[in-house]
Design an enzyme around this catalytic site. Structure first.
Site, PDB file in Angstrom:
ATOM      1  N   LYS A 101       0.864  -1.191   0.000  1.00  0.00           N
ATOM      2  CA  LYS A 101       0.000   0.000   0.000  1.00  0.00           C
ATOM      3  C   LYS A 101       0.891   1.229   0.000  1.00  0.00           C
ATOM      4  CE  LYS A 101      -4.457   0.834   0.092  1.00  0.00           C
ATOM      5  NZ  LYS A 101      -5.528  -0.004  -0.470  1.00  0.00           N
ATOM      6  N   GLY A 210     -24.024   4.172   0.401  1.00  0.00           N
ATOM      7  CA  GLY A 210     -22.909   4.651  -0.425  1.00  0.00           C
ATOM      8  C   GLY A 210     -23.237   4.453  -1.888  1.00  0.00           C
ATOM      9  N   GLY A 212     -21.384   5.523  -4.610  1.00  0.00           N
ATOM     10  CA  GLY A 212     -20.218   5.934  -5.389  1.00  0.00           C
ATOM     11  C   GLY A 212     -19.916   4.851  -6.412  1.00  0.00           C
ATOM     12  N   ASN A 213     -18.642   4.725  -6.761  1.00  0.00           N
ATOM     13  CA  ASN A 213     -18.266   3.738  -7.781  1.00  0.00           C
ATOM     14  C   ASN A 213     -18.752   2.339  -7.413  1.00  0.00           C
ATOM     15  OD1 ASN A 213     -16.436   1.541  -8.766  1.00  0.00           O
ATOM     16  ND2 ASN A 213     -15.722   3.186 -10.073  1.00  0.00           N
ATOM     17  N   ALA A 214     -18.379   1.873  -6.232  1.00  0.00           N
ATOM     18  CA  ALA A 214     -18.720   0.496  -5.848  1.00  0.00           C
ATOM     19  C   ALA A 214     -20.233   0.333  -5.630  1.00  0.00           C
ATOM     20  CB  ALA A 214     -17.944   0.112  -4.586  1.00  0.00           C
ATOM     21  N   GLY A 215     -20.839   1.214  -4.834  1.00  0.00           N
ATOM     22  CA  GLY A 215     -22.245   1.069  -4.462  1.00  0.00           C
ATOM     23  C   GLY A 215     -23.216   1.241  -5.621  1.00  0.00           C
TER      24      GLY A 215
END
Ligand code: NAD
Length: 407
Positions: A101, A210, A212-215
């Site tokens: 990371k 959420g 966003g991209n994932a949700g």
């Protein structure tokens, strides 16, 4: 907090698997931690110096892999915990990577585009000693984008004097990105839910925290498969509609008004209320530490899907397990993203690019196989799904460590 949670989860899993002494020892510390300064000439002529990090936690199974986070709250501790988490996640989904990371302490919204480019190239100049296509392969994370990946790839290619797309993933398609990467996290999550409902029979009412991209992609994929999305939320609040949202209309509302609770005819709810709705499946796709020991007893969903990283704390995990509420843990549920990152790297190394269908089929095979492997451990050892995923991952890390290091 993040590292504490990771340690607690590791300790819990270690009660169910005997690790070689070599594995125990090598998992205690990151293999390499690198903190460095990044001087950046700002548009106004000043020189600012930013703090950057890269941690390679464990490479027993292959080169290390993990995103780069741009956030004012980044610390070396957090980056280290996330690198450990990536070690587990890559092993759960069985891709030949260890975990890494990176990050920069910065609020990228305060920088001009040119400053952001100089900062990103500066990170790569410093980190080029530690990253590389066969050593450590970064990717996007919080507030880092495909554009930033392209700048970093270009910088690395200049340093080594070779076009090197395989040094980083999450790139735009034009410089070696993979088809399907944009929604792969949600698609992997969807495949794991599809497998889960075959084993744990629950209804089709879904709430998604959420958008966003994932949700948002998750809501779309589930709606397309006949699930009824009855609640959604974003940072501005939530919306509830018992008859279910029309996904296309929901997307239009979010694009036009910048918030989901503007959906006509829906009831405004808070994010806390969304967690407590009487639904069958709760998808957590926003922030970490959303369900804690304080609010877990109010969650009624029979299935909880961690699309975000770390939304359920270990204490809340125990309560879900005791109550028979089935949780699909982050290291499995959102591993579709890193899995397609791996596919991107393979395509870069081969110089041969797959169709979107091909990518999605390969992802489906991976998710189905590893969901079922995790479920088997969950049943045979009578442990929660997170512990099962950790046991699966630790077993694989142990095999590689023993084969490389045993006497
Ligand atoms: P994103 O920034 O696109 O979306 C986050 C969403 O959460 C936004 O809609 C935002 O409005 C909403 N949000 C913020 N605060 C909220 C709150 N208090 N309550 C409800 N909603 C809130 O981010 P993303 O890429 O969708 O990532 C979401 C989570 O998934 C993160 O934990 C991330 O680490 C994890 N994840 C994402 C990927 C990926 O490929 N995108 C991969 C693995 C894990």
């Amino acid at each position: 907090m993040v590292f504490e949670n990771a340690e607690k989860q590791l300790d819990k899993a270690k009660k169910h698997i005997k690790l070689a002494q070599e594995t125990e020892e090598t998992l205690k510390l990151p293999k390499e931690s690198f903190a460095f300064s990044i001087p950046v000439r700002m548009d106004n002529g000043h020189l600012n110096v930013y703090q950057g990090f890269r941690v390679r936690y464990n490479d027993a199974r292959g080169p290390t892999k993990g995103g780069i986070r741009y956030h004012p709250g980044v610390t070396l501790d957090e980056v280290t915990a996330l690198a450990f988490w990536m070690t587990i996640k890559c092993a759960v989904i069985d891709i030949p990577y260890g975990g890494g990371k990176g990050g920069i302490i910065v609020d990228p919204h305060k920088l001009s585009k040119a400053e952001l480019e100089r900062l990103s190239r500066g990170w790569m100049r410093a980190a080029s000693r530690i990253v590389g296509p066969q050593r450590d392969i970064p990717a996007p994370d919080v507030y880092t984008t495909p554009q930033i990946m392209a700048w970093m790839m270009d910088e690395y290619s200049t340093i080594v004097g070779q076009y090197s797309p395989a040094v980083i993933t999450g790139k735009p398609l034009s410089v070696g990105g993979s088809l399907g990467r944009g929604y792969s996290t949600a698609l992997g999550g969807y495949f794991s839910v599809r497998e889960a409902v075959k084993k744990v029979h629950v209804g089709k009412k879904v709430a998604v925290q959420g958008f966003g991209n994932a949700g948002a992609h998750m809501a779309r994929l589930m709606a397309q498969d006949g699930f009824t999305i009855v609640a959604v939320s974003d940072s501005k609040g939530g919306a509830h509609l018992d008859s279910g949202f029309d996904f296309k209309k929901l997307e239009d509302v979010k694009a036009k008004d910048g918030r989901v609770d503007a959906y006509p005819g829906s009831k405004k709810i808070t994010n806390e209320q969304l967690l407590e709705l009487d639904v069958d499946i709760l998808v957590l796709a926003a922030l970490e530490n959303t369900v804690t020991k304080d609010n877990v007893s109010k969650v009624k969903a029979k299935m909880i899907v961690e699309l975000a990283n770390g939304p359920v704390t270990p204490e809340a995990d125990d309560v879900f397990h005791k109550n028979g509420q089935f949780l699909i843990p982050d290291v499995l549920a959102n591993s579709g993203g890193v899995c397609v990152s791996y596919f991107e790297w393979v395509q870069n190394l081969y110089g041969h690019y797959w169709t979107e269908n091909n990518v999605n089929e390969k992802l489906e095979q991976k998710m189905v196989k590893e969901f079922n492997a995790t479920f088997e451990i969950h049943k045979s050892k009578s442990v929660d799904m997170r512990t099962a995923a950790y046991v699966l991952a630790l077993g694989r890390i142990d095999d590689s460590t023993k084969d490389k290091m045993k006497l």
